[in-house]
Design an enzyme around this catalytic site. Structure first.
Site, PDB file in Angstrom:
ATOM      1  N   MET A   1      -0.340  12.395  -6.780  1.00 18.27           N
ATOM      2  CA  MET A   1       0.649  11.893  -5.818  1.00 18.27           C
ATOM      3  C   MET A   1      -0.083  11.306  -4.623  1.00 18.27           C
ATOM      4  O   MET A   1      -0.947  11.952  -4.037  1.00 18.27           O
ATOM      5  CB  MET A   1       1.582  13.035  -5.389  1.00 18.27           C
ATOM      6  CG  MET A   1       2.598  12.637  -4.331  1.00 18.27           C
ATOM      7  SD  MET A   1       3.767  11.377  -4.940  1.00 18.27           S
ATOM      8  CE  MET A   1       4.198  10.579  -3.385  1.00 18.27           C
ATOM      9  N   GLU A   2       0.353  10.109  -4.236  1.00 21.35           N
ATOM     10  CA  GLU A   2      -0.406   9.286  -3.297  1.00 21.35           C
ATOM     11  C   GLU A   2      -0.162   9.619  -1.827  1.00 21.35           C
ATOM     12  O   GLU A   2      -0.070   8.699  -1.012  1.00 21.35           O
ATOM     13  CB  GLU A   2      -0.071   7.815  -3.557  1.00 21.35           C
ATOM     14  CG  GLU A   2       1.389   7.409  -3.273  1.00 21.35           C
ATOM     15  CD  GLU A   2       2.310   7.453  -4.485  1.00 21.35           C
ATOM     16  OE1 GLU A   2       2.009   8.201  -5.427  1.00 21.35           O
ATOM     17  OE2 GLU A   2       3.332   6.747  -4.471  1.00 21.35           O
TER      18      GLU A   2
ATOM     19  N   GLU B   1      -4.453   5.919  -7.179  1.00 17.01           N
ATOM     20  CA  GLU B   1      -3.912   6.532  -5.956  1.00 17.01           C
ATOM     21  C   GLU B   1      -4.438   5.820  -4.717  1.00 17.01           C
ATOM     22  O   GLU B   1      -3.722   5.678  -3.725  1.00 17.01           O
ATOM     23  CB  GLU B   1      -4.250   8.024  -5.906  1.00 17.01           C
ATOM     24  CG  GLU B   1      -3.734   8.834  -7.096  1.00 17.01           C
ATOM     25  CD  GLU B   1      -2.264   8.624  -7.399  1.00 17.01           C
ATOM     26  OE1 GLU B   1      -1.462   8.525  -6.461  1.00 17.01           O
ATOM     27  OE2 GLU B   1      -1.910   8.537  -8.597  1.00 17.01           O
TER      28      GLU B   1
HETATM   29 ZN   LIG Z   1       1.325   5.829  -8.739  1.00 15.86          ZN
END
Ligand SMILES: [Zn+2]
Length: 813
Positions: free
Chosen positions: A256-257, A289
């Site tokens: 998750m970024e 990411e």
């Molecule tokens: Zn992505």
């Protein structure tokens, strides 16, 4: 709790301007809950709105110094009225830790009993751990403080400072959307570095310390290489201060970024041997990411229908930057075999949708669109776009877009506008053909008396333009590659009609169903191994796999091609992808398991004997052998350190795959699983044991009950159990559960939330029960609007696969 609709979000974005958040987390209390206090300053135009909060218990709400009654909380929304032009809202709430990976996850490491937490806010999860205006286009700077046990460290979107024992403050951030706010808190192991003025950090559980340390140089090198390339391509530098990459437990996506503090599934810290393909895949996740720091975080979609702008862009950049700027190669071959194959199947499923949908789903339904379309098709389409426009125009448009909307929000029209200003022409047509429609053309090749003709057949009136290459190969795999633009339904190709094999889209540039002609198919067993370009081989195999699924090609012919060519396949990506396809779709799916398992096991055993000791190819082949052999005694000797292939290290995860296979062969039982768990008392070991126990003939009922009724099982353990449950070699044992799936699975929507619901359905749907009588129950479940969307969506995918398998068996059985 109802989900946020786009109309509500638009109205609130017009009414409310958020100035700042100050969020205090107190993680020192005992038990399953913690206390959060959000202090939100915001402007208001209309005088009324609401704040999102999903607490265990709302403690207090104070608006502009006036206490409000917490009992007004209704379905995750607290109504606010009598607002002034500028307001201060203070909400204190007791929150429950998440066990499903969304909200503030709390996990206990089985290895040492240590507790780890991290925040996952994506889609609807932020209000599960802090009160906020939860929608992508209400950005504001955050200042976060955390009270926690004294032996913990804290990371988050802003640089963390320990202000006193057990007290931490994170530096005020740039404006953030609620969905990428995070804290990562626990006794994490940290590794620090620096590059080009950016402080870098890695973190993981203490029990994975040695494994992370071993790979830290590799991870930092990829991070540095990608930062340099992004700084070359984009005019803005990385804008979020420190860059942490935290590998966290029970994470139910890849990563998750979160700006400044990306979270990754800690299965990406390799505790056992990994293949080059797996290392390369991990590098691409790192690079993906990082792309989000610009596309997604610096400039954010307005609403979830433009989520593809985040994901397609990051996916395209991940492959492009990995290939051009990092130490990992073979990226586009991997894309073709894995990601594109995923997207091609999704685009032919009943749940397909345009890359950029107009349909305005609510926030919860948008979860379903994190799929092969938003990632793989979107990336393939952007790759075509960059080729079509030329890189200068493409990057100029991207940079102008980033500059115009930095720290704000934008949508597709604004992106197209910037590309047009940069010199692109007629993007409206391109956008209609590739972004606004779903489905894909079929490209076929025909040998005529005078030459070769390429045909395009569209399922709709889209008349998509394809830029692609056609390869004509002789018996030695040599031959010309012809570039052309397919802008009509039939076009002559400058190739001789005597080529042994003709491959449309040989470089995998476009997005279409590719079909080979009968002569090429007949020559493939001899010619395929001589084609040196791995991407072309992937195009051929995607065509073979797709034609098989469509009932056009006898699955025995596809299997025969595998059996004759696998000995020559030197790519671990190819071998791994094809073995997985055989396991998931062919053996027990299109073809009878008992009849066809043996030849596959023999072919893989022969290959294993000839692979280089210690190579990735040896490891991937060994995994295939373990999954398909029926020689339980041979596998036992591997466990005992005798008679295993030279150079192959039988490490923890390989041992577990052997135990799983021996359980499925009725050669091992609960005692062997317990003994293995005694050797491997890690969290990973617990999950592996759950997979093996679900494979026990007398463990099915307990596993089923846990999967269907127990909300407390950790995400990874739950998914492992679901993976262990079905196997075509156990069809008689699992038969009673086939129909039970349709009655039991809807209830899981009430005991779990978010992503894990669909992930569970995908694994626990009875995929080896190829029975036309199941179509009715599946259709009824999909039509039942009282069932949560994630369950219906995944059941629809199951039904698509079932229909195809039934049809294949009807045609060729
Ligand atoms: Zn992505």
């Amino acid at each position: 709790m109802r989900a946020l609709t786009v109309e509500e979000a638009r109205r609130r974005a017009a009414d409310v301007a958020v100035r700042s958040y100050r969020v205090e987390f107190d993680l020192t209390g005992p038990g399953d809950t913690f206390v959060t206090t959000s202090r939100i300053r915001f402007g208001s135009d209309s005088g009324v709105t609401w704040v999102d909060v999903k607490p265990e218990r709302l403690i207090s709400v104070e608006l502009n110094g006036q206490a409000l009654d917490p009992a007004q909380l209704d379905g995750g929304r607290f109504p606010l009225s009598d607002l002034q032009a500028e307001n201060e809202l203070v909400v204190a709430a007791e929150m429950r830790y998440a066990a499903d990976g969304e909200g503030l996850q709390r996990s206990v490491d089985a290895a040492d009993g240590r507790v780890y937490t991290y925040g996952m806010s994506s889609l609807e999860s932020a209000p599960r751990y802090f009160p906020c205006f939860d929608q992508p286009d209400l950005k504001a700077p955050y200042t976060i403080t955390v009270r926690c046990p004294e032996d913990w460290v804290v990371m988050g979107n802003g640089a963390a400072t320990r202000t006193a024992p057990g007290e931490w403050e994170l530096a005020e951030t740039k404006p953030l959307s609620s969905y990428f706010v995070t804290i990562v808190a626990g006794p994490y192991h940290q590794v620090r570095s620096e590059h080009d003025g950016i402080p870098l950090g890695l973190a993981c559980r203490q029990s994975l310390k040695d494994d992370l340390d071993r790979d830290a140089d590799d991870l930092f090198r990829t991070t540095r290489e990608a930062f340099d390339e992004y700084h070359r391509m984009f005019r803005q530098r990385y804008p979020f201060g420190e860059y942490w990459q935290a590998f966290v437990p029970d994470f139910n996506l890849g990563a998750m970024e979160n700006p400044g503090c990306v979270t990754f599934a800690d299965s990406m810290v390799f505790r056992s041997q990994a293949t080059e393909a797996e290392r390369s895949t991990r590098a691409r996740v790192v690079v993906h990411e990082m792309a989000h720091m610009w596309f997604g975080d610096l400039v954010t979609m307005k609403w979830w229908n433009d989520m593809w702008l985040n994901e397609s862009f990051a996916e395209y950049m991940a492959h492009r930057v990995s290939e051009e700027a990092t130490s990992y190669g073979g990226t586009w071959t991997d894309f073709a075999f894995v990601r594109k194959w995923w997207g091609l199947q999704t685009d032919q499923s009943s749940s397909t949708h345009p890359v950029a949908p107009d349909s305005l789903k609510d926030a919860r339904q948008s979860l379903d669109d994190f799929d092969g379309i938003s990632y793989a098709k979107g990336a393939a389409v952007l790759k075509q776009l960059a080729k079509y426009l030329g890189d200068d125009v493409f990057l100029e448009g991207v940079n102008a877009h980033l500059e115009a909307h930095e720290h704000g929000n934008a949508d597709l029209h604004e992106f197209i506008a910037k590309l047009t200003e940069a010199g692109a022409h007629d993007l409206g047509t391109w956008s209609d053909q590739w972004l606004r429609t779903s489905g894909l053309d079929t490209i076929t090749v025909e040998r005529t008396a005078g030459g070769v003709v390429l045909h395009r057949k569209s399922p709709d009136g889209s008349r998509r333009l394809h830029k692609l290459s056609i390869g004509g190969y002789d018996e030695t795999g040599a031959g010309p590659i012809v570039d052309l633009t397919l802008d009509q339904d039939s076009i002559e190709v400058a190739l001789g009609n005597d080529c042994a094999v003709i491959v449309p889209d040989a470089n995998d540039d476009t997005w279409a169903k590719i079909r080979l002609d009968a002569t090429s198919l007949a020559n493939l067993p001899a010619v395929l191994p001589t084609i040196t370009d791995g991407t072309t081989r992937a195009v051929i195999w995607n065509s073979i796999r797709d034609a098989t699924a469509d009932g056009e090609l006898d699955p025995r012919q596809a299997l025969g091609l595998f059996l004759t060519t696998i000995q020559h396949e030197d790519s671990d990506i190819a071998a791994g992808s094809l073995v997985r396809w055989l396991e998931d779709r062919v053996l027990g799916g299109y073809l009878d398991y008992d009849e066809y398992r043996g030849p596959v096991a023999d072919a893989l055993s022969n290959k294993l004997a000839r692979t280089a000791p210690g190579s990735s190819l040896q490891l991937i082949t060994a995994r295939g052998v373990i999954a398909t052999t029926d020689d339980a005694e041979w596998l036992k000797s591997w466990l005992e350190g005798a008679d295993s292939p030279a150079g192959l290290k039988i490490d923890a995860d390989l041992r577990w795959s052997i135990v799983l296979r021996r359980v499925r062969l009725n050669a091992a039982g609960a005692a062997e699983i317990d003994a293995e768990l005694a050797r491997d008392k890690s969290t990973e070991g617990v999950n592996q044991a759950a997979r093996c126990r679900a494979a026990l003939p007398d463990g099915k009922e307990a596993a089923w009950t846990r999967i269907m009724t127990d909300p407390t099982v950790g995400v990874k353990e739950l998914l492992a159990a679901a993976e262990g449950f079905w196997h075509p070699g156990q069809a008689a044992i699992t038969a009673p559960y086939v129909r039970q799936f349709f009655t039991d699975i809807p209830r899981t929507g009430a005991i779990r939330a978010g992503m894990v619901i669909g992930l569970t359905v995908h694994r626990i749907a009875p995929r080896f029960a190829i029975d036309a009588d199941l179509i009715g129950p599946a259709e009824a479940l999909i039509a039942d609007e009282s069932v949560v969307p994630g369950i219906r969506r995944q059941t629809a995918n199951f039904l698509d696969d079932l229909r195809r398998a039934v049809e294949v068996r009807r045609s060729f059985g």
